[in-house]
Design a protein around this motif. Sequence first.
Motif, short mmCIF file in Angstrom:
data_model
loop_
_atom_site.label_atom_id
_atom_site.label_comp_id
_atom_site.label_asym_id
_atom_site.label_seq_id
_atom_site.Cartn_x
_atom_site.Cartn_y
_atom_site.Cartn_z
N SER A 204 0.90 -1.42 -0.45
CA SER A 204 0.01 0.12 -0.08
C SER A 204 1.14 1.49 0.03
O SER A 204 0.25 2.32 -0.66
N ASP A 205 2.18 1.55 0.38
CA ASP A 205 3.05 2.26 0.94
C ASP A 205 3.93 2.61 -0.63
O ASP A 205 4.37 3.69 -0.46
N GLY A 206 3.49 1.48 -1.31
CA GLY A 206 4.61 1.59 -2.23
C GLY A 206 6.75 1.48 -1.62
O GLY A 206 7.18 0.93 -3.23
N SER A 207 6.55 0.93 -0.95
CA SER A 207 7.94 0.56 -0.63
C SER A 207 8.39 -0.87 -1.82
O SER A 207 9.26 -1.07 -1.23
N CYS A 208 7.45 -1.49 -1.50
CA CYS A 208 7.69 -2.74 -2.43
C CYS A 208 7.95 -2.37 -3.84
O CYS A 208 9.53 -3.50 -4.08
N TYR A 209 7.86 -1.51 -3.98
CA TYR A 209 8.89 -1.05 -5.98
C TYR A 209 10.25 -0.65 -5.49
O TYR A 209 10.82 -1.00 -5.97
N ASN A 210 10.52 -0.27 -3.89
CA ASN A 210 11.90 0.39 -3.50
C ASN A 210 12.81 -0.56 -3.27
O ASN A 210 14.11 -0.50 -3.56
N MET A 211 12.04 -1.54 -2.69
CA MET A 211 12.53 -2.91 -2.39
C MET A 211 13.09 -3.65 -4.01
O MET A 211 14.13 -3.96 -3.98
N GLY A 212 12.54 -3.69 -4.66
CA GLY A 212 12.19 -4.42 -5.79
C GLY A 212 13.70 -3.52 -6.49
O GLY A 212 14.70 -4.60 -7.30
N ILE A 213 14.08 -2.47 -6.69
CA ILE A 213 15.33 -1.58 -7.39
C ILE A 213 16.20 -1.69 -6.70
O ILE A 213 17.52 -1.94 -7.19
N GLU A 214 16.38 -1.83 -5.04
CA GLU A 214 16.87 -2.21 -4.14
C GLU A 214 18.08 -3.76 -4.59
O GLU A 214 18.99 -3.90 -5.08
N ILE A 215 16.95 -4.32 -4.54
CA ILE A 215 17.18 -5.93 -4.89
C ILE A 215 18.10 -6.09 -6.16
O ILE A 215 19.03 -6.75 -6.02
N ARG A 216 17.86 -5.67 -7.04
CA ARG A 216 18.23 -5.59 -8.48
C ARG A 216 19.55 -4.87 -8.80
O ARG A 216 20.58 -5.15 -9.28
N ARG A 217 20.01 -3.92 -7.60
CA ARG A 217 21.14 -3.05 -7.74
C ARG A 217 22.58 -3.78 -6.85
O ARG A 217 23.31 -3.65 -7.56
N ILE A 218 21.85 -5.08 -5.77
CA ILE A 218 22.86 -5.43 -5.14
C ILE A 218 22.80 -6.08 -5.93
O ILE A 218 24.53 -6.80 -6.32
N PHE A 219 21.98 -7.46 -6.83
CA PHE A 219 22.25 -8.20 -7.73
C PHE A 219 23.49 -7.71 -8.73
O PHE A 219 24.66 -8.60 -9.11
N GLU A 220 23.02 -6.63 -8.98
CA GLU A 220 23.87 -6.56 -10.61
C GLU A 220 25.68 -6.10 -10.36
O GLU A 220 26.36 -6.48 -10.95
N LYS A 221 25.06 -5.92 -8.68
CA LYS A 221 26.91 -4.74 -8.43
C LYS A 221 27.16 -6.45 -7.53
O LYS A 221 28.92 -6.45 -7.55
N ASP A 222 26.53 -7.44 -6.98
CA ASP A 222 27.03 -8.75 -6.83
C ASP A 222 27.92 -9.44 -8.12
O ASP A 222 28.36 -10.91 -7.52
N CYS A 223 26.59 -9.90 -8.58
CA CYS A 223 27.26 -10.75 -9.90
C CYS A 223 26.79 -10.60 -11.16
O CYS A 223 26.53 -9.77 -11.87
N ASP A 224 28.52 -10.97 -11.49
CA ASP A 224 28.52 -10.81 -12.93
C ASP A 224 29.16 -12.24 -13.21
O ASP A 224 30.43 -13.05 -13.14
N PHE A 225 28.20 -12.59 -13.83
CA PHE A 225 28.12 -14.12 -14.20
C PHE A 225 29.24 -13.81 -15.75
O PHE A 225 30.01 -15.06 -16.13
N GLU A 226 29.65 -12.94 -16.62
CA GLU A 226 30.44 -13.02 -17.33
C GLU A 226 31.64 -13.18 -16.92
O GLU A 226 32.30 -14.25 -17.12
N GLN A 227 31.99 -12.79 -16.06
CA GLN A 227 33.34 -12.97 -15.39
C GLN A 227 33.63 -14.25 -15.68
O GLN A 227 35.09 -14.53 -15.03
N GLU A 228 32.74 -14.60 -13.59
CA GLU A 228 32.91 -15.80 -13.76
C GLU A 228 32.48 -16.88 -14.40
O GLU A 228 34.11 -17.87 -14.04
N ALA A 229 32.00 -16.82 -15.64
CA ALA A 229 32.06 -17.78 -16.81
C ALA A 229 33.85 -17.26 -17.59
O ALA A 229 34.62 -18.71 -17.66
N ILE A 230 34.15 -16.71 -17.69
CA ILE A 230 36.25 -16.23 -17.87
C ILE A 230 36.69 -17.11 -17.65
O ILE A 230 37.72 -17.69 -17.73
N ARG A 231 36.43 -17.16 -15.66
CA ARG A 231 36.88 -17.45 -14.52
C ARG A 231 37.26 -19.08 -15.00
O ARG A 231 37.79 -19.84 -15.21
N ILE A 232 35.88 -19.92 -15.09
CA ILE A 232 35.41 -21.17 -15.48
C ILE A 232 36.19 -21.57 -16.19
O ILE A 232 37.06 -22.80 -16.41
N ASP A 233 35.87 -20.47 -17.35
CA ASP A 233 37.24 -21.25 -18.71
C ASP A 233 38.14 -21.06 -18.86
O ASP A 233 38.77 -22.47 -18.71
#
Length: 106
Positions: A70-99
């Motif tokens: 009702s207060d819209g904070s779920c929208y801000n939660m979504g933005i924040e979890i995506r921001r953390i995901f983008e900061k912490d998860c770099d699957f391209e770099q991980e693929a290079i390390r695995i290769d």
Amino acid sequence: ECAFGFHCKNGGDGFGHCLFNMASCGTPLITRYSDYKNKLGGSLISDKTSIIVDGYSPEHIADMITKAWSDGSCYNMGIEIRRIFEKDCDFEQEAIRIDSWLQCLT
């Protein structure tokens, strides 16, 4: 396109493809932090990204969900979890390390 994803995973390994898929889509979670504390997925879970249900009654959890919707904070939660995901998860770099590692095996 959902407001929240529900993900409780007792005894999991701490990664959880559902957890990371929801984070990559910017979907805030309804979850137990205790399932991911000191594990890989723990960095995605906070009161800024999730409704943490540890220790709360079903009625209190329902109130937290209703308030976040009702207060819209779920929208801000979504933005924040995506921001953390983008900061912490770099699957391209991980693929290079695995290769590189695989190349050392041959």
